[in-house]
Design an enzyme around this catalytic site. Structure first.
Site, PDB file in Angstrom:
ATOM      1  N   ASP A 108      10.313  -5.159   8.575  1.00  0.00           N
ATOM      2  CA  ASP A 108       9.258  -4.988   9.580  1.00  0.00           C
ATOM      3  C   ASP A 108       9.148  -6.342  10.286  1.00  0.00           C
ATOM      4  O   ASP A 108      10.126  -7.099  10.301  1.00  0.00           O
ATOM      5  CB  ASP A 108       7.953  -4.537   8.904  1.00  0.00           C
ATOM      6  CG  ASP A 108       6.946  -3.951   9.902  1.00  0.00           C
ATOM      7  OD1 ASP A 108       7.116  -2.802  10.328  1.00  0.00           O
ATOM      8  OD2 ASP A 108       5.997  -4.664  10.276  1.00  0.00           O
ATOM      9  N   GLY A 152       4.244   4.156   3.152  1.00  0.00           N
ATOM     10  CA  GLY A 152       3.894   2.902   2.489  1.00  0.00           C
ATOM     11  C   GLY A 152       4.061   1.737   3.443  1.00  0.00           C
ATOM     12  O   GLY A 152       4.631   1.893   4.527  1.00  0.00           O
ATOM     13  N   LYS A 153       3.566   0.600   3.066  1.00  0.00           N
ATOM     14  CA  LYS A 153       3.793  -0.618   3.850  1.00  0.00           C
ATOM     15  C   LYS A 153       3.450  -1.809   2.979  1.00  0.00           C
ATOM     16  O   LYS A 153       2.628  -1.699   2.060  1.00  0.00           O
ATOM     17  CB  LYS A 153       2.898  -0.629   5.093  1.00  0.00           C
ATOM     18  CG  LYS A 153       3.416  -1.523   6.204  1.00  0.00           C
ATOM     19  CD  LYS A 153       4.527  -0.823   6.963  1.00  0.00           C
ATOM     20  CE  LYS A 153       4.883  -1.510   8.246  1.00  0.00           C
ATOM     21  NZ  LYS A 153       5.575  -0.565   9.142  1.00  0.00           N
ATOM     22  N   GLY A 154       4.067  -2.939   3.277  1.00  0.00           N
ATOM     23  CA  GLY A 154       3.764  -4.140   2.520  1.00  0.00           C
ATOM     24  C   GLY A 154       3.700  -5.341   3.427  1.00  0.00           C
ATOM     25  O   GLY A 154       4.062  -5.264   4.604  1.00  0.00           O
ATOM     26  N   VAL A 194       0.866  -1.183   0.000  1.00  0.00           N
ATOM     27  CA  VAL A 194       0.000   0.000   0.000  1.00  0.00           C
ATOM     28  C   VAL A 194       0.900   1.230   0.000  1.00  0.00           C
ATOM     29  O   VAL A 194       1.784   1.367   0.843  1.00  0.00           O
ATOM     30  CB  VAL A 194      -0.942   0.008   1.219  1.00  0.00           C
ATOM     31  CG1 VAL A 194      -1.750   1.308   1.265  1.00  0.00           C
ATOM     32  CG2 VAL A 194      -1.891  -1.194   1.177  1.00  0.00           C
TER      33      VAL A 194
END
Ligand code: GLU
Length: 425
Positions: free
Chosen positions: A155, A114-116, A69
């Site tokens: 992460d 952002g992050k995934g 995202v």
């Protein structure tokens, strides 16, 4: 994610992104945000969902789901980690990308958010299976990530090794060595000194700064750290180095409490050797939930979301909560803490040390010139304390929580960039 409804057998689906928006709304109301701007900021720019087919070591094929995202680009390329966990959903990744937007802005980095993630349980996978999943994840995103587009990082359950695979996969596809496509890489291929410790170091820097203001002497201050990964383990060690007594630590195997003090460095060595704290003898074993309610001066939730919620908030006996994890406190719990006089340093400030050194790594990669560890750590401390001072000023002058102050500062910075750039339509 679902939680039990207190006093009933019902289960209620709770959106992590919904909770995150509730925090945003509190600050947005104080800022008198224009409804159009508010609409932009409460919608993710781009959400990508894709399949990750991969071969198991036994030859069988399985398909996992991957997400990225890219929440907002107003201040720069999207930035944020990739999580490998069974609980990963689009809702969770969207909330985490939303938080990255504000986290980068709180510490004034030239990044968006952002992050995934990949919905998987890495404990059931071999290293070579994890490598294949990671490389396929990167290959699926080649067109949309890059040093000036979106820069992933580690992460939950991802490490410098995962970043090395992503950097290599991306570089092979674009036929150009591109270290700046990810941060949190091993030193040998363009990582930054101090990056591995940066999040835990940052947690202890802001906590000790706030303890000084509250008149809590670090010598003998009782600290509990929930989660013993890269954030919690390092933070525990730094608290101990500052003279605090770490009275509780935990990981997925349970919590270990010893009011005489736990040797954080010894526990880290134990966890490294045994891949978890299972069997650790330095404290009495109890559940993670019980440990959160043990009396202490500083409580550091450094694992996953929503561990401090309406069910346990009124039993928390800490003076100061420092959010090493992203989203560990639900809005209901946050209000109970405010009522009970418990100070909370919010995630987007407390754990911003990691992305701050990610920014330093990105700068070093672009320049091809690498800094000494002392320089990284000194600049990290300056960034965190300067920006924490801004929050403190606003929190005190307006009589609001650090969380609302942090959102106000972050939203204001993003809105300024957004307005200058305008809405391209
Ligand atoms: N995953 C970390 C966080 O939640 C680091 C992100 C980064 O360095 O980009 O802040």
């Amino acid at each position: 994610m679902s939680t039990a409804v207190p006093g009933t057998t019902a289960v209620r689906e709770v959106s992590v992104f919904g909770d995150a928006i509730a925090y945003f709304n509190e600050a947005a109301a104080l800022l008198n945000l224009d409804p159009g701007i508010k609409a932009i900021l409460t919608h993710p720019s781009r959400q990508i969902i894709f399949s990750i087919p991969f071969q198991r070591d036994n030859g069988g094929i399985e398909v996992y789901t991957g997400y990225r995202v890219q929440y907002n680009f107003a201040r720069g390329p999207a930035k944020g980690g990739i999580r490998f966990h069974p609980g990963v959903t689009l809702d969770e990744v969207t909330a985490l990308a939303f938080w990255m937007t504000w986290k980068c802005a709180v510490v004034d980095l030239p990044f968006g958010g952002g992050k995934g993630g990949v919905t998987c349980d890495p404990s059931t996978l071999s290293m070579s299976e994890i490598e294949r999943i990671t490389r396929r994840y990167a290959a699926e995103l080649v067109e949309v990530i890059g040093p000036d587009k979106d820069v992933p990082a580690p992460d939950v359950n991802t490490t410098p090794q995962h970043m090395a695979w992503i950097m290599d996969t991306f570089s092979m596809h674009v036929r150009q060595n591109t270290p700046g496509v990810v941060t949190g890489k091993p030193l040998e291929i363009g990582g930054s000194r101090g990056r591995v410790e940066a999040t835990g170091r940052g947690v202890s820097i802001v906590a000790l700064d706030e303890m000084a203001r509250l008149g809590i002497d670090p010598k003998g201050a009782r600290v509990i750290v929930q989660g013993f990964g890269n954030v919690g383990g390092v933070a525990a060690k730094m608290f101990q180095d500052a003279g605090c007594t770490v009275i509780g630590i935990s990981d997925v195997t349970g919590a270990y409490v010893n009011t005489n003090g736990i040797d954080a460095a010894g526990a880290m060595a134990y966890a490294q050797e045994h891949h978890s704290l299972d069997g650790y003898r330095g404290g009495d074993k109890m559940s993670n939930q019980s440990m959160l309610e043990v009396e202490c001066d500083v409580l550091v939730p450094a694992a996953l979301e929503k561990v401090l919620n309406i069910d346990n908030a009124s039993r928390i006996k800490a003076k100061l909560i420092v959010e090493g994890a992203n989203g560990p406190t639900t809005p209901e719990a946050d209000h109970i803490f405010a009522k009970n006089g418990i100070i909370v340093i919010p995630d987007i400030m407390a754990n911003a040390g990691g992305v701050t050194v990610s920014y330093f790594e990105w700068v070093q990669d672009r320049q091809g010139y690498f800094w000494k560890e002392a320089e990284v750590n000194a600049r990290l401390e300056e960034v965190l304390l300067d920006n924490f001072a801004v929050l403190r000023e606003i929190a005190q002058s307006r009589g609001i929580s650090y969380r609302t102050a942090a959102y106000m500062v972050a939203i204001d910075r993003v809105v300024k960039s957004l307005k200058l750039r305008g809405v391209y339509a």
